[in-house]
Design an enzyme around this catalytic site. Sequence first.
Site, PDB file in Angstrom:
ATOM      1  N   ASP A   1      -5.921  -3.710   6.764  1.00  0.00           N
ATOM      2  CA  ASP A   1      -5.472  -2.500   6.081  1.00  0.00           C
ATOM      3  C   ASP A   1      -5.755  -1.277   6.940  1.00  0.00           C
ATOM      4  O   ASP A   1      -6.901  -0.845   7.059  1.00  0.00           O
ATOM      5  CB  ASP A   1      -6.156  -2.381   4.716  1.00  0.00           C
ATOM      6  CG  ASP A   1      -5.543  -1.278   3.869  1.00  0.00           C
ATOM      7  OD1 ASP A   1      -4.505  -0.708   4.285  1.00  0.00           O
ATOM      8  OD2 ASP A   1      -6.085  -0.984   2.796  1.00  0.00           O
TER       9      ASP A   1
ATOM     10  N   ASP B   1       1.972   2.331   8.512  1.00  0.00           N
ATOM     11  CA  ASP B   1       1.073   1.481   7.732  1.00  0.00           C
ATOM     12  C   ASP B   1       1.256   0.014   8.098  1.00  0.00           C
ATOM     13  O   ASP B   1       2.365  -0.447   8.347  1.00  0.00           O
ATOM     14  CB  ASP B   1       1.378   1.709   6.246  1.00  0.00           C
ATOM     15  CG  ASP B   1       0.385   1.019   5.336  1.00  0.00           C
ATOM     16  OD1 ASP B   1      -0.763   0.784   5.767  1.00  0.00           O
ATOM     17  OD2 ASP B   1       0.746   0.718   4.192  1.00  0.00           O
TER      18      ASP B   1
END
Length: 433
Positions: free
Chosen positions: A107, A310
């Site tokens: 992440d 991301d």
Amino acid sequence: MKTFSYLKFIVHIIISFLPLGISKPSNIYLDLTHVDSGRGFTKLELLQRMTFRTNARTTALVSKTVKPTNPLSTPIHPGNGDVPYDREYLVSFSIGTPPQSVMLTLDTGSDLIWTQCVPCIQCFEQGLPFYNPSNSSTFAYLSCLSDLCTSLSMAACHQQCFYLYEYGDGSATLGSVSTETFTFGSKSKVAVPDISFGCGFLNGGVFVSNESGILGLGRGPISLITQLGFGAFSYCFTSLFGSKSSPLVLGPATNFYNNSIKSTPLILNPTSPSFYYLNLTGITVGKSLLHIPPSSFALHDNGTGGVVIDSGTAITVLNDEAYKLVRKAFVHQVNLSIANESITYLDLCFTLPKSSGKVEVPKFVFHFENVDLELPRENYIYEDRSSQELCLVMISSGDTSTIIGNYQQQNMHILYDIQNEKISFIPAQCDKL
Ligand SMILES: *[C@@H]1O[C@H](CO)[C@@H](O)[C@H](O)[C@H]1NC(C)=O
Ligand SMILES: *[C@@H]1O[C@H](CO)[C@@H](O)[C@H](O)[C@H]1NC(C)=O
Ligand SMILES: *[C@@H]1O[C@H](CO)[C@@H](O)[C@H](O)[C@H]1NC(C)=O
Ligand SMILES: *[C@@H]1O[C@H](CO)[C@@H](O)[C@H](O)[C@H]1NC(C)=O
Ligand SMILES: *[C@@H]1O[C@H](CO)[C@@H](O)[C@H](O)[C@H]1NC(C)=O
Ligand SMILES: *[C@@H]1O[C@H](CO)[C@@H](O)[C@H](O)[C@H]1NC(C)=O
Ligand SMILES: *[C@@H]1O[C@H](CO)[C@@H](O)[C@H](O)[C@H]1NC(C)=O
């Protein structure tokens, strides 16, 4: 203080590498596995699952009032089983002495590293045995006085440093801030001592890929990349429809390239300091630079808007204003009729003719500050001959935020130079890197 801990880190590295016969590492290689890899999904099911996750993540991440333009009004169950809401890639390594395996989801949008830890008060099911600190000679609780404890905003002190860490999708972990030796690498092992991490004994939310926790690679002080002190990392996602693993390199990738690579600056959002924001200035579809006002991609002082890259969003979501113009340009430039409704759950699909010839599609270019990134066709178009559909693989965020997702990052080596606050995109065949 900083210098001291840096020296201490180097000394530790040298000492810990002696028995393993490794001198100073300049970087560490890891393999990423896509969450849906090897699970027998068809190409269509994979795409449906990506679209579904992106809608869910965007809804959770961006703001509580977001309504995706492609609301999944009918309940869908793409493939079988539950669909995780976010975090697309898994990474395996070991924690402790002797090493215990963990499998964490990557992440880049958060900082904490944590794994489920016994004794569990509440743990979700995972594929591996739970990490057990009492079986490790290198486990230690972190002092409440440590910088890391105080930098975790929710930290509380009751002899140990406790943390509570929450994610946009409602997932959360509660546990003790601890330190351990991490052992990375499948072939040549690299052991790094004293990495701070969360020993999570009360964890809940959406975890359905056999993961045992989350690996934070954000920009904050407690993320893995910051703790390692490397100042850079890179990844290269193989095709999302393939089964090959993707490389993650912790540390600089300077041995791959010379200095001539172009880069675009990273922007810091004080409201969300973990995220990697980019300066996107425009989009070209086909021959025309779209008339998107520069303010459309701006990061506002109140923390809204902006453009994030991301690792955990499957499909790019454009801010609503930009998406509408991109959509219009495709409708205008693609010489096919618009499909009435699509089984892909994407917003814009065309009906492919029965003939088998290749359909022309307009080129797509992201104009970042200093860098024009022209996407390969397969990074924004989905084509399915059997359902006779050709789709634009991008959706609207429904508000002012934009997230560059994994579909648009396939077969590109993306270098995050955190130290110099810039990012580079290098077209690559990721399985050959
Ligand atoms: C780890 O410790 C637990 C008890 O704390 C024990 O039951 C288990 O066998 C140990 N596992 C290993 C691999 O040593
Ligand atoms: C989880 O792990 C089990 C056992 O290793 C395996 O059978 C199962 O397919 C895995 N599930 C997922 C979602 O990867
Ligand atoms: C960088 O590498 C490219 C391709 O490998 C080469 O063409 C170029 O001359 C190199 N530039 C420098 C400054 O070394
Ligand atoms: C944030 O700032 C932008 C630009 O000034 C404004 O349009 C928006 O309404 C603000 N949002 C919130 C939630 O305050
Ligand atoms: C668009 O498609 C139609 C029918 O398939 C064809 O007759 C026409 O030449 C095409 N136009 C362009 C610009 O490709
Ligand atoms: C689209 O679907 C609706 C309802 O399913 C139907 O009434 C309409 O005729 C369709 N339009 C086209 C262009 O196929
Ligand atoms: C983004 O890039 C443009 C063009 O280079 C520049 O004018 C602008 O100041 C940059 N914005 C930020 C926030 O750095």
